[in-house]
Design a protein around this motif. Structure first.
Motif, PDB file in Angstrom:
ATOM      1  N   ASN A  94       0.803  -1.225   0.000  1.00 18.73           N
ATOM      2  CA  ASN A  94       0.000   0.000   0.000  1.00 18.73           C
ATOM      3  C   ASN A  94       0.833   1.270   0.000  1.00 18.73           C
ATOM      4  N   SER A  95       0.394   2.228  -0.812  1.00 24.29           N
ATOM      5  CA  SER A  95       0.871   3.605  -0.703  1.00 24.29           C
ATOM      6  C   SER A  95      -0.267   4.524  -0.290  1.00 24.29           C
ATOM      7  N   THR A  96      -1.480   3.963  -0.153  1.00 23.98           N
ATOM      8  CA  THR A  96      -2.675   4.701   0.265  1.00 23.98           C
ATOM      9  C   THR A  96      -3.352   3.946   1.404  1.00 23.98           C
ATOM     10  N   VAL A  97      -4.386   4.551   1.980  1.00 24.39           N
ATOM     11  CA  VAL A  97      -5.148   3.949   3.070  1.00 24.39           C
ATOM     12  C   VAL A  97      -6.329   3.181   2.489  1.00 24.39           C
ATOM     13  N   GLN A  98      -6.409   1.883   2.772  1.00 19.10           N
ATOM     14  CA  GLN A  98      -7.465   1.031   2.240  1.00 19.10           C
ATOM     15  C   GLN A  98      -8.053   0.168   3.352  1.00 19.10           C
ATOM     16  N   GLU A  99      -9.294  -0.274   3.130  1.00 22.33           N
ATOM     17  CA  GLU A  99      -9.963  -1.135   4.104  1.00 22.33           C
ATOM     18  C   GLU A  99     -10.766  -2.201   3.380  1.00 22.33           C
ATOM     19  N   THR A 100     -10.721  -3.426   3.910  1.00 21.02           N
ATOM     20  CA  THR A 100     -11.516  -4.510   3.349  1.00 21.02           C
ATOM     21  C   THR A 100     -12.098  -5.362   4.470  1.00 21.02           C
ATOM     22  N   SER A 101     -13.263  -5.940   4.206  1.00 20.29           N
ATOM     23  CA  SER A 101     -13.916  -6.862   5.130  1.00 20.29           C
ATOM     24  C   SER A 101     -14.034  -8.207   4.423  1.00 20.29           C
ATOM     25  N   LEU A 102     -13.449  -9.254   5.004  1.00 22.50           N
ATOM     26  CA  LEU A 102     -13.330 -10.534   4.315  1.00 22.50           C
ATOM     27  C   LEU A 102     -13.879 -11.682   5.144  1.00 22.50           C
ATOM     28  N   THR A 103     -14.357 -12.688   4.440  1.00 25.64           N
ATOM     29  CA  THR A 103     -14.578 -14.006   5.014  1.00 25.64           C
ATOM     30  C   THR A 103     -13.502 -14.919   4.461  1.00 25.64           C
ATOM     31  N   PHE A 104     -12.855 -15.687   5.327  1.00 21.64           N
ATOM     32  CA  PHE A 104     -11.801 -16.590   4.887  1.00 21.64           C
ATOM     33  C   PHE A 104     -12.205 -18.029   5.164  1.00 21.64           C
ATOM     34  N   GLY A 105     -12.203 -18.846   4.106  1.00 20.31           N
ATOM     35  CA  GLY A 105     -12.577 -20.244   4.244  1.00 20.31           C
ATOM     36  C   GLY A 105     -11.500 -21.170   3.698  1.00 20.31           C
ATOM     37  N   THR A 106     -11.453 -22.383   4.222  1.00 18.14           N
ATOM     38  CA  THR A 106     -10.536 -23.414   3.720  1.00 18.14           C
ATOM     39  C   THR A 106     -11.317 -24.706   3.517  1.00 18.14           C
ATOM     40  N   THR A 107     -10.869 -25.508   2.549  1.00 23.86           N
ATOM     41  CA  THR A 107     -11.535 -26.793   2.309  1.00 23.86           C
ATOM     42  C   THR A 107     -10.818 -27.934   3.002  1.00 23.86           C
ATOM     43  N   THR A 108      -9.573 -27.711   3.457  1.00 23.25           N
ATOM     44  CA  THR A 108      -8.850 -28.678   4.270  1.00 23.25           C
ATOM     45  C   THR A 108      -8.173 -27.942   5.420  1.00 23.25           C
ATOM     46  N   GLU A 109      -7.939 -28.645   6.505  1.00 21.40           N
ATOM     47  CA  GLU A 109      -7.436 -28.008   7.718  1.00 21.40           C
ATOM     48  C   GLU A 109      -6.044 -27.416   7.521  1.00 21.40           C
ATOM     49  N   ASN A 110      -5.224 -28.015   6.642  1.00 23.96           N
ATOM     50  CA  ASN A 110      -3.846 -27.549   6.477  1.00 23.96           C
ATOM     51  C   ASN A 110      -3.686 -26.564   5.322  1.00 23.96           C
ATOM     52  N   SER A 111      -4.768 -25.972   4.833  1.00 29.03           N
ATOM     53  CA  SER A 111      -4.654 -24.882   3.865  1.00 29.03           C
ATOM     54  C   SER A 111      -4.114 -23.641   4.578  1.00 29.03           C
ATOM     55  N   LYS A 112      -3.278 -22.857   3.887  1.00 31.40           N
ATOM     56  CA  LYS A 112      -2.592 -21.744   4.540  1.00 31.40           C
ATOM     57  C   LYS A 112      -2.791 -20.434   3.784  1.00 31.40           C
ATOM     58  N   LEU A 113      -2.897 -19.349   4.560  1.00 32.20           N
ATOM     59  CA  LEU A 113      -2.936 -17.994   4.011  1.00 32.20           C
ATOM     60  C   LEU A 113      -1.965 -17.130   4.798  1.00 32.20           C
ATOM     61  N   ASP A 114      -0.894 -16.675   4.144  1.00 33.72           N
ATOM     62  CA  ASP A 114       0.054 -15.738   4.735  1.00 33.72           C
ATOM     63  C   ASP A 114      -0.304 -14.319   4.295  1.00 33.72           C
ATOM     64  N   ILE A 115      -0.098 -13.346   5.182  1.00 31.06           N
ATOM     65  CA  ILE A 115      -0.315 -11.939   4.858  1.00 31.06           C
ATOM     66  C   ILE A 115       0.914 -11.152   5.271  1.00 31.06           C
ATOM     67  N   SER A 116       1.468 -10.374   4.356  1.00 28.40           N
ATOM     68  CA  SER A 116       2.577  -9.494   4.701  1.00 28.40           C
ATOM     69  C   SER A 116       2.254  -8.080   4.266  1.00 28.40           C
ATOM     70  N   MET A 117       2.735  -7.110   5.033  1.00 28.98           N
ATOM     71  CA  MET A 117       2.540  -5.693   4.742  1.00 28.98           C
ATOM     72  C   MET A 117       3.906  -5.063   4.525  1.00 28.98           C
ATOM     73  N   ASN A 118       4.114  -4.538   3.307  1.00 32.20           N
ATOM     74  CA  ASN A 118       5.364  -3.881   2.964  1.00 32.20           C
ATOM     75  C   ASN A 118       5.052  -2.602   2.197  1.00 32.20           C
ATOM     76  N   GLY A 119       4.278  -1.738   2.826  1.00 31.35           N
ATOM     77  CA  GLY A 119       3.824  -0.514   2.187  1.00 31.35           C
ATOM     78  C   GLY A 119       4.754   0.660   2.436  1.00 31.35           C
ATOM     79  N   SER A 120       4.377   1.799   1.880  1.00 33.21           N
ATOM     80  CA  SER A 120       5.136   3.030   2.085  1.00 33.21           C
ATOM     81  C   SER A 120       4.783   3.629   3.443  1.00 33.21           C
ATOM     82  N   ALA A 121       5.440   4.735   3.779  1.00 29.32           N
ATOM     83  CA  ALA A 121       5.167   5.394   5.062  1.00 29.32           C
ATOM     84  C   ALA A 121       3.719   5.842   5.161  1.00 29.32           C
ATOM     85  N   SER A 122       3.097   6.179   4.034  1.00 26.52           N
ATOM     86  CA  SER A 122       1.697   6.613   4.030  1.00 26.52           C
ATOM     87  C   SER A 122       0.725   5.457   3.789  1.00 26.52           C
ATOM     88  N   GLY A 123       1.245   4.259   3.608  1.00 26.46           N
ATOM     89  CA  GLY A 123       0.388   3.111   3.311  1.00 26.46           C
ATOM     90  C   GLY A 123      -0.205   2.488   4.558  1.00 26.46           C
TER      91      GLY A 123
END
Length: 458
Positions: free
Chosen positions: A237-266
């Motif tokens: 991000n270089s801007t301010v954003q917002e999201t509302s999500l539902t996260f689902g998996t079909t197997t227990e060992n499914s994985k979702l990683d999230i990383s934030m590497n935005g600018s100073a204003s992001g």
């Protein structure tokens, strides 16, 4: 006269529309990169005789399945593909054997008119797609049609996973109020320099490793990871954003990683709500904040694997799953190398919390770490007064005994309120006080003396 020149040149050299041959002849090769398949008029009576390039917009209509021949490149200003009467699955509606490079937009206009169950439409990547502008999917479903459509980006490369790069935004426009009418499925890497607008579709990630880089996420949507798949989302991000999500998996060992590497204003806010209708509500895996700010909200049944705050320009804060600011996040473990933790406080029972089921480790230096406590100064003074001159929160951050954060102390002053944050054996305790006038005067006096001495040295 001179002031009119920029308008004159931009108008004179606007990209020209070309229309693709929709003939159904067995000899028709359907190659988008074959200039003989293009016409300069919508009626397709005047064959194009030039060289395809960024001076032209390509328009493909009907139910024609089209390709880019392997070993070649399709270079245009923009490309629009109209799928007017979708009623059956197509193994490919666009096959990318050779690379597609567009100066501007890729647009899919899709109209579902029949079929049963999942009427899937595939874009198959044997090579990459690179867009300078936006990717837009305009989708409609005829009244009374109960089937749904999956718009899929499928990587079929044996050497490496292929990529769709979007220089602008990605968005879906629905011509129906039913947001379940379209799903977006990927087993290719998606890179969006602009904003990934999550409204109006379900993002399905298949059972392998998918690496997505997004300039931010907005809107309300769903992410599903299938069949022990592993999906990584890197936010830039270089801007301010917002999201509302539902996260689902079909197997227990499914994985979702999230990383934030935005600018100073992001800044990115992600609010996870419960109630997925594909698979089961899932737990996220690792969350890493390297730069920019990430606000994360988790519903009560959710947790993450590992939280890492790892950069001097990083900021992390819990938030609510709805529109509020106060929330609790839970992780198995965590580490703090550098950056800031922001904590919102509204009252004695309303403040952000971070809970680690295991250890919270200090992997960097105290001088590179810090807190931001966000509160209303008037309300805080009332809380301090009501608690005999000191307001204490004892469980802002909790963790397992033996954590190397234990013994670390931070101090600061926010809006005239003095605070001290002390990491104990299993929790962070934060005390808030109002400095006595004499103490304030002493600090100001010491500062004045130091300034006078500095002026004398100069």
């Amino acid at each position: 006269m001179l002031s009119a020149l920029p308008f004159f040149w931009s108008s004179a050299f606007a990209a020209q529309d070309l229309y693709f041959n929709t003939a159904d002849s067995p000899d028709f090769n359907r190659y988008l990169n074959d200039s003989s398949n293009w016409f300069t008029d919508e009626g397709r009576t005047q064959q194009f005789e030039g060289t395809l390039g960024p001076d032209y917009n390509g328009i493909v209509t009907g139910m024609t399945n089209v390709s880019v021949a392997g070993g070649s490149t399709l270079n245009l200003n923009s490309l629009t593909i109209d799928r007017e009467n979708i009623s059956a699955r197509e193994s490919f509606m666009l096959s990318v054997g050779g690379r597609i490079t567009l100066a501007e937009n890729l647009i899919f206009n899709m109209n579902l008119t029949g079929g049963t169950g999942n009427v899937r439409q595939d874009t198959v990547l044997y090579s990459d797609i690179d867009l300078g502008g936006n990717m837009i999917v305009n989708y409609s479903r005829e009244s009374g049609v109960s089937s749904y459509c999956t718009f899929a980006i499928v990587s079929e490369s044996s050497g490496r996973q292929r990529q769709l790069h979007i220089g602008g935004d990605f968005s879906v426009n629905l011509g129906t109020a039913d947001t379940t009418a379209l799903r977006f499925a990927t087993n290719a890497n998606i890179m969006v320099d602009g904003i990934m607008h999550m409204d109006n579709f379900v993002w399905q990630n298949s059972g392998q490793y998918n690496s997505h880089m997004l300039g931010g996420m907005s809107g309300s949507g769903m992410i599903v990871v299938y069949d022990a798949g592993y999906t990584s989302i890197n936010l830039t991000n270089s801007t301010v954003q917002e999201t509302s999500l539902t996260f689902g998996t079909t197997t227990e060992n499914s994985k979702l990683d999230i990383s934030m590497n935005g600018s100073a204003s992001g800044r990115q806010t992600i609010r996870f709500r419960s109630g997925t209708w594909e698979g089961t509500d899932g737990n996220i895996n690792d969350v890493t904040v390297g730069s920019g700010r990430l606000d994360l909200g988790m519903h009560s049944g959710m947790k993450g694997n590992r939280l890492s705050i790892s950069g001097s320009g990083a900021s992390f804060s819990p938030t609510a799953t709805d529109s509020g600011d106060i929330g609790t996040v839970t992780f198995n473990e965590g580490e703090w190398y550098a950056g800031k933790i922001a904590i919102d406080i509204e009252g004695e029972l309303a403040y952000d919390k971070i809970a680690f089921n295991g250890r919270f480790e200090k992997t960097g230096s105290d001088r590179d770490m810090g807190f931001e406590f966000v509160f209303d100064a008037y309300t805080m003074r009332e809380l301090i007064s009501a608690n005999n001159g000191e307001f204490i929160l004892e469980d802002v951050i909790t963790y397992e005994t033996g954590s190397s954060m234990a013994g670390t102390v931070f101090e600061g002053n926010t809006s005239g309120i003095q605070w001290e944050a002390v990491f104990g054996d299993t929790s962070l305790s934060v005390s808030f006080t109002v400095p006595e006038p004499a103490a304030v005067a002493a600090v100001l006096g010491a500062a004045a003396l130091a300034f006078a001495a500095y002026r004398r040295r100069k």
